[in-house]
Motif scaffolding. Sequence first.
Motif, PDB file in Angstrom:
ATOM      1  N   HIS A   1       0.709  -1.151  -0.368  1.00 58.72           N
ATOM      2  CA  HIS A   1       0.080   0.114  -0.227  1.00 58.72           C
ATOM      3  C   HIS A   1       0.935   0.975   0.394  1.00 58.72           C
ATOM      4  N   LEU A   2       0.428   2.346  -0.069  1.00 61.00           N
ATOM      5  CA  LEU A   2       1.195   4.054  -0.241  1.00 61.00           C
ATOM      6  C   LEU A   2       0.967   3.682   1.748  1.00 61.00           C
ATOM      7  N   ASP A   3       1.551   5.294   1.929  1.00 63.55           N
ATOM      8  CA  ASP A   3       2.384   4.407   2.752  1.00 63.55           C
ATOM      9  C   ASP A   3       1.093   5.883   3.888  1.00 63.55           C
ATOM     10  N   SER A   4       0.260   6.747   2.939  1.00 68.14           N
ATOM     11  CA  SER A   4      -0.406   7.388   3.526  1.00 68.14           C
ATOM     12  C   SER A   4      -1.827   7.620   2.439  1.00 68.14           C
ATOM     13  N   THR A   5      -3.367   8.504   3.412  1.00 67.63           N
ATOM     14  CA  THR A   5      -4.352   8.178   2.401  1.00 67.63           C
ATOM     15  C   THR A   5      -4.293   9.725   2.103  1.00 67.63           C
ATOM     16  N   ALA A   6      -3.122  10.321   2.223  1.00 65.25           N
ATOM     17  CA  ALA A   6      -2.847  12.001   1.413  1.00 65.25           C
ATOM     18  C   ALA A   6      -2.433  11.976   0.510  1.00 65.25           C
ATOM     19  N   ARG A   7      -2.092  10.141   0.522  1.00 67.13           N
ATOM     20  CA  ARG A   7      -1.185  10.702  -1.574  1.00 67.13           C
ATOM     21  C   ARG A   7      -1.616  10.353  -2.727  1.00 67.13           C
ATOM     22  N   VAL A   8      -3.441   9.360  -1.764  1.00 72.78           N
ATOM     23  CA  VAL A   8      -4.268   9.408  -2.491  1.00 72.78           C
ATOM     24  C   VAL A   8      -5.568  11.018  -3.515  1.00 72.78           C
ATOM     25  N   LYS A   9      -5.666  11.756  -4.464  1.00 74.22           N
ATOM     26  CA  LYS A   9      -6.518  12.609  -4.440  1.00 74.22           C
ATOM     27  C   LYS A   9      -7.710  12.548  -4.575  1.00 74.22           C
ATOM     28  N   GLY A  10      -8.212  13.068  -3.327  1.00 73.15           N
ATOM     29  CA  GLY A  10     -10.097  12.601  -2.734  1.00 73.15           C
ATOM     30  C   GLY A  10     -10.506  13.101  -4.513  1.00 73.15           C
ATOM     31  N   ASN A  11     -10.375  14.293  -4.672  1.00 76.25           N
ATOM     32  CA  ASN A  11     -11.535  14.451  -5.665  1.00 76.25           C
ATOM     33  C   ASN A  11     -10.822  14.098  -7.285  1.00 76.25           C
ATOM     34  N   ALA A  12      -9.857  13.485  -7.327  1.00 71.79           N
ATOM     35  CA  ALA A  12     -10.361  12.405  -8.670  1.00 71.79           C
ATOM     36  C   ALA A  12     -10.604  11.007  -8.431  1.00 71.79           C
ATOM     37  N   ILE A  13     -11.254  10.668  -7.153  1.00 70.36           N
ATOM     38  CA  ILE A  13     -11.835   9.403  -7.421  1.00 70.36           C
ATOM     39  C   ILE A  13     -13.179   9.300  -7.840  1.00 70.36           C
ATOM     40  N   LYS A  14     -13.752   8.042  -7.943  1.00 71.26           N
ATOM     41  CA  LYS A  14     -14.985   7.955  -8.989  1.00 71.26           C
ATOM     42  C   LYS A  14     -15.558   6.222  -8.832  1.00 71.26           C
TER      43      LYS A  14
END
Length: 598
Positions: free
Chosen positions: A134-147
Amino acid sequence: MSEEVKNEFTFENPEYRKTYWHTCSHILAQAVKRLWPEVKLAIGPAIEEGFYYDMLSPFPFTAEHLEQIEGEMRKICKEKLKLERFELPRAEALKLMEEKGEPFKVELINDLPEDAVISFYKQGEFTDLCAGPHLDSTARVKGNAIKLTACNAAYWRGDSNRETLQRIYGIAFPKKDELDAWVKQREDALKRDHNKLGRELEYFTTVDVIGQGLPILLPKGARTIQVLQRWVEDEEQKRGYLLTKTPYMAKRELYKISGHWDHYLDGMFVLGDPHDETKECFALRPMTCPFQYQVFLNRGRSYRDLPMRLGETSTLFRNEDSGEMHGLIRVRQFTISEGHLILRPEQLEEEFKGCLDLAKYCLGTVGLLDKCTFRFSQWDPANPNNKYEGTPEQWEEAQRVMGQILDDLGVNYTIGIDEAAFYGPKLDIQYKNVFGKEDTLVTIQIDMLLAKQFGMEYVDADGQKKTPYIIHRTSLGCYERTLAYLLEEYGGALPTWMSPEQVRILPITDRAADYSYELKEKLFAQGFRVEVDPRNEKIGKKIREAQLEKVPYMLVVGDKEVETGEVAVRNRKGEQEVMSFDAFQAKLKEEVDSKARS
């Protein structure tokens, strides 16, 4: 910094992309548990495009629920939760999942080998059984680019006798504009989806009381497939193939000789009790090979009879899982351009080359070859569940020979472990539908095993009896699947030569109607597929309807055309020109004979 290192943590790196999407699946699960703690979690992997999570919910997820989940996922990304991996002994791992009320996780742990490392990932209040990474933090994922894209039913562990779960699919990107581009591409794909186009244009339909995976080919679809079948059969005849026609079913004894009874029984439709040896039992054929071998076995054979190229337009039956059904691409009854070549070992490379040339010619002519990829499908040496016939030595030899042939022919291929047929390695020609889902269009397989099982022998030039090799192959593959890909590739506007209706004549006046039918008869006599629209409607409406139905050519005929012998020719792109009827007929013939793609 080298390019390789620089790109290690970018979306262009397939492993990083997979890790990114796997992390998104955990964010999805955490969001659902926050909103509805009673939901039970199953599995949530990254897939070829995006991710999903299977869950047992007391209520069905709707589009509104998916919007709520997306919102909660964005919050989790903003919380910048650290992902921490830890391991537990089996007893402690079971206790943790039992306390959390996750029965599917408990089952997964119980099924792990005794020496397995049991790992978990924790992010905030959420902990999940997972091997990672996994990535080390949920911050690595851009929330506005999830669908979140869909929610479908799925059986737990693919078993229709187990719990029916809900599978939520999603996609995510590092940047919002990348998601926007993906959404636009998907919207375009939906417009070209054969499941939508094929029904709207009336190529096929499905009926609940007939069953899943059993499409009805409507007149348009049936005509197009007939055109393709006749063309392939004629091409195979030119290349020395002998036409066969074999039964749709056989007794279980035939399939026991071929190995299908031991290795493919779950994929067959059986008529009778397969386990009661005291009663006769039949099965619908999942492939034609054991039937076509009987042509070779009909009498004694010499080396002069080889290669024997046998071809058949075969209707086959396979008991596919209901969750795999999709329009015309994956069905339970289908028709295939199947063939088997029985040959001497020294003829193998030349005949394999001929099979590949035929497949490439067919796929190139219909316009699909440029998007195809090649996979060298090999066995899994571990042979799980006793999937494969033969010894390791036989498989190594078959794969060595096939690899040498592919290299000699300059085929650019990937390797697929555990993708071989149970009796031999194969070259799979792969194609992706508009949504990126890959399936096999054409296969060419080398078989060094089944001829011996069927007692197939020939007398060689030295007077000795020898066992032949066999190539299993298709020319254009499954006709239903090919039609699906053609509808998507051309957006429903099939090339004129394979269009079910090539010309529609549109009379403007009653006097022109009689002349229109005369033109139809002339074109029909030349083998063209023509219709007349005699309705008392405005010509503009007739033209629009013909264009929407993707008819290649419209002939607009009025009083002037009756007097001059000319026709106003309009194509489905809206281009128009006036020419003599003879000139149009010659133009149409040249386009059809050359099998032009436009």
